[in-house]
Design a protein around this motif. Sequence first.
Motif, PDB file in Angstrom:
ATOM      1  N   SER A  19       0.901  -1.188   0.065  1.00 26.22           N
ATOM      2  CA  SER A  19      -0.089  -0.065  -0.049  1.00 26.22           C
ATOM      3  C   SER A  19       0.883   1.177   0.008  1.00 26.22           C
ATOM      4  O   SER A  19       0.182   2.280   0.229  1.00 26.22           O
ATOM      5  CB  SER A  19      -0.871  -0.063   1.158  1.00 26.22           C
ATOM      6  OG  SER A  19       0.026  -0.004   2.380  1.00 26.22           O
ATOM      7  N   GLY A  20       2.081   1.191  -0.061  1.00 29.58           N
ATOM      8  CA  GLY A  20       3.044   2.305  -0.106  1.00 29.58           C
ATOM      9  C   GLY A  20       4.152   2.177   0.922  1.00 29.58           C
ATOM     10  O   GLY A  20       4.321   1.111   1.651  1.00 29.58           O
ATOM     11  N   PRO A  21       4.868   3.518   1.262  1.00 30.44           N
ATOM     12  CA  PRO A  21       5.829   3.383   2.149  1.00 30.44           C
ATOM     13  C   PRO A  21       5.292   3.162   3.487  1.00 30.44           C
ATOM     14  O   PRO A  21       4.164   3.591   3.931  1.00 30.44           O
ATOM     15  CB  PRO A  21       6.382   4.713   2.054  1.00 30.44           C
ATOM     16  CG  PRO A  21       5.321   5.810   1.603  1.00 30.44           C
ATOM     17  CD  PRO A  21       4.766   4.848   0.733  1.00 30.44           C
ATOM     18  N   LEU A  22       6.066   2.424   4.524  1.00 34.79           N
ATOM     19  CA  LEU A  22       5.933   2.079   5.820  1.00 34.79           C
ATOM     20  C   LEU A  22       6.976   2.489   6.694  1.00 34.79           C
ATOM     21  O   LEU A  22       8.243   2.202   6.283  1.00 34.79           O
ATOM     22  CB  LEU A  22       5.500   0.462   5.890  1.00 34.79           C
ATOM     23  CG  LEU A  22       4.288  -0.137   5.280  1.00 34.79           C
ATOM     24  CD1 LEU A  22       4.216  -1.371   5.278  1.00 34.79           C
ATOM     25  CD2 LEU A  22       2.904   0.802   5.796  1.00 34.79           C
ATOM     26  N   GLY A  23       6.699   3.145   8.031  1.00 29.83           N
ATOM     27  CA  GLY A  23       7.912   3.294   8.645  1.00 29.83           C
ATOM     28  C   GLY A  23       7.747   2.424   9.993  1.00 29.83           C
ATOM     29  O   GLY A  23       6.506   2.485  10.474  1.00 29.83           O
ATOM     30  N   PHE A  24       8.766   1.772  10.605  1.00 29.59           N
ATOM     31  CA  PHE A  24       8.437   1.088  11.927  1.00 29.59           C
ATOM     32  C   PHE A  24       9.486   1.751  12.744  1.00 29.59           C
ATOM     33  O   PHE A  24      10.756   1.817  12.693  1.00 29.59           O
ATOM     34  CB  PHE A  24       9.090  -0.397  11.453  1.00 29.59           C
ATOM     35  CG  PHE A  24       8.168  -0.944  10.476  1.00 29.59           C
ATOM     36  CD1 PHE A  24       7.018  -1.783  10.860  1.00 29.59           C
ATOM     37  CD2 PHE A  24       8.394  -0.750   8.985  1.00 29.59           C
ATOM     38  CE1 PHE A  24       6.213  -2.283   9.904  1.00 29.59           C
ATOM     39  CE2 PHE A  24       7.633  -1.561   8.164  1.00 29.59           C
ATOM     40  CZ  PHE A  24       6.619  -2.082   8.545  1.00 29.59           C
ATOM     41  N   VAL A  25       9.068   2.055  14.020  1.00 32.58           N
ATOM     42  CA  VAL A  25       9.922   2.386  15.096  1.00 32.58           C
ATOM     43  C   VAL A  25       9.374   1.513  16.153  1.00 32.58           C
ATOM     44  O   VAL A  25       8.453   1.394  16.558  1.00 32.58           O
ATOM     45  CB  VAL A  25       9.309   4.058  15.605  1.00 32.58           C
ATOM     46  CG1 VAL A  25      10.082   4.262  16.948  1.00 32.58           C
ATOM     47  CG2 VAL A  25       9.505   4.720  14.369  1.00 32.58           C
ATOM     48  N   THR A  26      10.556   1.153  17.011  1.00 35.79           N
ATOM     49  CA  THR A  26      10.267   0.267  18.202  1.00 35.79           C
ATOM     50  C   THR A  26      10.983   0.964  19.199  1.00 35.79           C
ATOM     51  O   THR A  26      12.150   1.446  19.364  1.00 35.79           O
ATOM     52  CB  THR A  26      11.196  -1.034  17.939  1.00 35.79           C
ATOM     53  OG1 THR A  26      10.575  -1.838  17.040  1.00 35.79           O
ATOM     54  CG2 THR A  26      11.016  -1.781  19.528  1.00 35.79           C
TER      55      THR A  26
ATOM     56  N   GLU B 211       9.513  -3.337  28.448  1.00 37.33           N
ATOM     57  CA  GLU B 211       8.388  -3.194  27.311  1.00 37.33           C
ATOM     58  C   GLU B 211       9.031  -2.796  25.989  1.00 37.33           C
ATOM     59  O   GLU B 211       9.897  -1.835  25.909  1.00 37.33           O
ATOM     60  CB  GLU B 211       7.392  -2.393  27.557  1.00 37.33           C
ATOM     61  CG  GLU B 211       6.236  -2.225  26.408  1.00 37.33           C
ATOM     62  CD  GLU B 211       5.098  -1.258  26.998  1.00 37.33           C
ATOM     63  OE1 GLU B 211       4.149  -1.379  25.771  1.00 37.33           O
ATOM     64  OE2 GLU B 211       5.205  -0.733  27.664  1.00 37.33           O
ATOM     65  N   TYR B 212       8.928  -3.471  24.749  1.00 33.94           N
ATOM     66  CA  TYR B 212       9.185  -3.184  23.615  1.00 33.94           C
ATOM     67  C   TYR B 212       7.843  -3.007  22.848  1.00 33.94           C
ATOM     68  O   TYR B 212       7.153  -3.846  22.550  1.00 33.94           O
ATOM     69  CB  TYR B 212      10.081  -4.367  22.580  1.00 33.94           C
ATOM     70  CG  TYR B 212      11.445  -4.218  23.305  1.00 33.94           C
ATOM     71  CD1 TYR B 212      12.547  -3.646  23.084  1.00 33.94           C
ATOM     72  CD2 TYR B 212      11.610  -5.511  24.156  1.00 33.94           C
ATOM     73  CE1 TYR B 212      13.792  -3.733  23.444  1.00 33.94           C
ATOM     74  CE2 TYR B 212      12.967  -5.678  24.785  1.00 33.94           C
ATOM     75  CZ  TYR B 212      13.822  -4.851  24.392  1.00 33.94           C
ATOM     76  OH  TYR B 212      15.184  -4.993  24.950  1.00 33.94           O
ATOM     77  N   GLN B 213       7.906  -1.691  22.245  1.00 34.54           N
ATOM     78  CA  GLN B 213       6.660  -1.143  21.807  1.00 34.54           C
ATOM     79  C   GLN B 213       6.821  -0.924  20.393  1.00 34.54           C
ATOM     80  O   GLN B 213       7.622  -0.109  19.913  1.00 34.54           O
ATOM     81  CB  GLN B 213       6.195   0.161  22.341  1.00 34.54           C
ATOM     82  CG  GLN B 213       4.885   0.767  21.723  1.00 34.54           C
ATOM     83  CD  GLN B 213       4.822   2.237  22.375  1.00 34.54           C
ATOM     84  OE1 GLN B 213       5.456   2.712  23.319  1.00 34.54           O
ATOM     85  NE2 GLN B 213       3.389   2.767  22.138  1.00 34.54           N
ATOM     86  N   ASP B 214       6.053  -1.615  19.280  1.00 29.73           N
ATOM     87  CA  ASP B 214       6.114  -1.488  18.082  1.00 29.73           C
ATOM     88  C   ASP B 214       5.184  -0.476  17.494  1.00 29.73           C
ATOM     89  O   ASP B 214       4.030  -0.652  17.412  1.00 29.73           O
ATOM     90  CB  ASP B 214       6.056  -2.940  17.289  1.00 29.73           C
ATOM     91  CG  ASP B 214       7.278  -3.962  17.783  1.00 29.73           C
ATOM     92  OD1 ASP B 214       8.347  -3.310  18.105  1.00 29.73           O
ATOM     93  OD2 ASP B 214       6.890  -4.960  17.784  1.00 29.73           O
ATOM     94  N   LEU B 215       5.858   0.431  16.739  1.00 33.98           N
ATOM     95  CA  LEU B 215       4.838   1.650  16.198  1.00 33.98           C
ATOM     96  C   LEU B 215       5.005   1.419  14.431  1.00 33.98           C
ATOM     97  O   LEU B 215       6.177   1.232  14.139  1.00 33.98           O
ATOM     98  CB  LEU B 215       4.939   2.786  16.485  1.00 33.98           C
ATOM     99  CG  LEU B 215       4.965   3.085  17.935  1.00 33.98           C
ATOM    100  CD1 LEU B 215       5.568   4.729  18.440  1.00 33.98           C
ATOM    101  CD2 LEU B 215       3.472   3.025  18.670  1.00 33.98           C
TER     102      LEU B 215
END
Length: 276
Positions: free
Chosen positions: A117-124, A139-143
Motif C-alpha cells: 500500500s506504499g511506504p511504511l515506517g517502523f519504530v520500536t 516493554e518493546y513497543q512497535d509502532l
Amino acid sequence: MTDTGIDAQQGETRQTDMMDPARAQALLATLGRPAPVHMGDALPPFFHQIYFWQSLPPASLGRDGHPAKGDGLIPDLSLPRRMWAGGRLEFHAPLHAGIAAEKRTRVANVTRKEGRSGPLGFVTLQHDIMQDGHLTTREYQDLVYRNDPEPDAPTPTPPQARQDETLSETAAFDSTMLFRYSALTFNGHRIHYDEAYARDVEGYDGLVTHGPLLAQLLMLLADRQLGGLGRFSFRASSPLMHHETAELCWRKDGTLWIRAADGRQIMSAMAERAIP
C-alpha cells in the motif's frame, strides 16, 4: 503526578510517577472489574500504561491528537498515520500502587520499507519501568507509520482466526469505554473518540478500539490462567470497531488471540508463566 525530562546525550526520556492507586481503581472499573486499590498493592500486569503521561500543550500535537512527529525521541518519517502494531513485555516484579516509579524510554530501532500500500515506517521503543531501584517491567513497543488511504484503495483482507481455543471470554466495547480508556492513558489519538475523523480521514468503519486495551484484556486472561505472567508478546492483525463484540481466546500452550464476530483475527499473542 508525572515529571518528564529528556537526556539528549543518552537519547532517552525519563519520567517519574507516584502511581496513584485511584487511577488503577478507575481502570478496573472501566474494564468492568471494579475493585479497591490501596497504597502498596501490587498492580496487574500492563497497568503502567495509565501512568507516565506525556502532557503536551495543543501546539505540540499533530492532526491526529498524538504528539507531533519529530518532537522528542521519535523521528518524523513524513507518514501521517500512526498505529500501535504490537509489542513484547518482560515482567520481572510487580509494580506497587502509591510508590514512585520511573519510566526510561529510548528508540531501539527505526526502519522504512515499501509495502503493497506504499511506504511504511517502523519504530520500536524500549520502555524500562523502575521502582525502588529495580527493573520491574521491560516493554518493546512497535509502532507503524503509513500514508492516508486512497479513496478507491481496496480494503485488505484480514486473516481468519483460529477456532481451537481451550476457553474464551466475550468482550464488548462502546464509545464510553473507549473514551474512558483514552482519558486514563492520556491518549489523544482521535480515532478512538472522534468518529467523523476516524471515518473521513483515516478510513475506518467507526471508532477504533485501542490495541493496548485489547492487549490488556488478553494479559489479564493469561495472568489468571498461568497464575502469574512472566513474558507476553502480541501482534495486531485487524482493527476492531467500537460497535463490535469479540472473543478473547486462550489455549493451554499459552497462545491467545482475539476473534471478531465475523471470524477475522484481531490480535494474536503468546504468554509465558512467571518464574517463581
